[in-house]
Design an enzyme around this catalytic site. Structure first.
Site, short mmCIF file in Angstrom:
data_model
loop_
_atom_site.label_atom_id
_atom_site.label_comp_id
_atom_site.label_asym_id
_atom_site.label_seq_id
_atom_site.Cartn_x
_atom_site.Cartn_y
_atom_site.Cartn_z
N GLU A 22 38.67 -21.49 -47.20
CA GLU A 22 39.09 -20.21 -46.63
C GLU A 22 40.22 -20.41 -45.61
OE1 GLU A 22 36.90 -16.63 -44.09
OE2 GLU A 22 36.25 -18.70 -43.84
N LYS A 45 37.26 -10.25 -48.58
CA LYS A 45 35.99 -10.60 -47.95
C LYS A 45 35.26 -9.36 -47.44
CE LYS A 45 34.38 -13.81 -44.31
NZ LYS A 45 34.89 -14.74 -43.27
N CYS A 96 32.76 -17.58 -47.09
CA CYS A 96 32.24 -17.98 -45.78
C CYS A 96 31.05 -17.14 -45.31
CB CYS A 96 33.38 -17.98 -44.76
SG CYS A 96 33.04 -18.97 -43.27
#
Length: 267
Positions: free
Chosen positions: A40, A116, A156
């Site tokens: 990321e 995300k 993440c």
């Protein structure tokens, strides 16, 4: 499916251009893999909030272009980690900035993006600077013999929210990719949650983290590949590393048939 997880280590003294050149060289060295995964925000800096605005770019910007070319030269599907994407705000008051994963085909074409969904920072950091994604995304990764493997995308902090992964399983995912900038002080959560997602969703989990120290944050490393039973197939240490692992997708299907826990879901 042969997978390479490239755990990038970096600090504050490396320019985006130099890091991009270094990372794309590593990608080109992975010829022969079906899927290559990067961490990321490796170019912009996972915790380097103060530089995100100047390093933001569209999905066809310079970092994306370099990644597409590297994917084409290596002949791999490349999950390019994520960039700070700048685009048109969806609504008044939005930032028009996202933490966006980019996936390129072996021909170098951008075939999937994932913004995300879960932003880390508890009201600061990502929530203050970025908009949340809304779409659950899977992508078909071609493998030898003409078949393809459905892979679910996440990033993440998403790893802490199991409901996202249920949606990805319902969308057909047999493998789950998690690029991250996960810090060392919580690295035990990183490895534990990856195994948990693998066991509960009967999926292969491919976690690619960052190493090194930037913006005052020591990164956790310990990228790992976990099979659908929760067994760790490969794990990196704390420094820069490339994990190369063979993933048996047929074994995922067989495990779901032999131990059909997903069929017993009630909620």
């Amino acid at each position: 499916m042969k997978v390479a997880l490239i755990q990038i280590a970096y600090g504050d003294d490396e320019s985006v251009a130099d890091r991009t050149a270094r990372v794309t060289r590593l990608v080109r060295e992975q010829e022969g893999h079906d899927l290559v995964v990067l961490p990321e925000l490796w170019a912009a800096g996972g915790f380097d909030y103060r530089h995100w605005d100047e390093r933001a770019e569209p999905v066809d910007g310079p970092v994306a272009a370099a990644l597409g070319e590297a994917a084409r030269e290596a002949g791999v599907t490349l999950h390019g980690g994520s960039i700070v994407e700048r685009g048109e705000p969806a609504a008044e008051g939005d930032h028009g900035v996202w933490n966006t994963s980019l996936v390129f085909s072996p021909q170098g074409e951008l075939v999937a993006t994932y913004r995300k969904i879960h932003r880390f920072g508890f009201g600061d950091g990502e929530p203050r600077l970025m908009d949340a994604g809304e779409e659950v995304v899977t992508v078909a990764v071609p493998v030898a013999g003409g078949a393809s493997v459905p892979v679910g995308l996440s990033t993440c902090y998403d790893l802490r929210f199991p409901e996202l992964y249920r949606h990805l399983v319902d969308a057909g995912a047999l493998a789950l990719v998690v690029p991250a900038a996960w810090p060392m002080r919580r690295v035990e959560h990183w490895t534990l949650l990856g195994r948990a997602r693998a066991v509960e969703d009967q999926c292969v989990v491919l976690q690619c983290n960052t190493a090194g120290t930037h913006a005052g944050h020591e990164m956790g490393g310990h990228s790992q590949a976990v099979d659908a039973t929760g067994r760790v197939l490969a794990e990196a240490g704390a420094g820069e590393a490339v994990l190369s692992v063979e993933v048996d997708v047929d074994a995922v299907r067989q495990w779901r048939e032999d131990f059909p826990v997903l069929a017993d879901r009630r909620l």
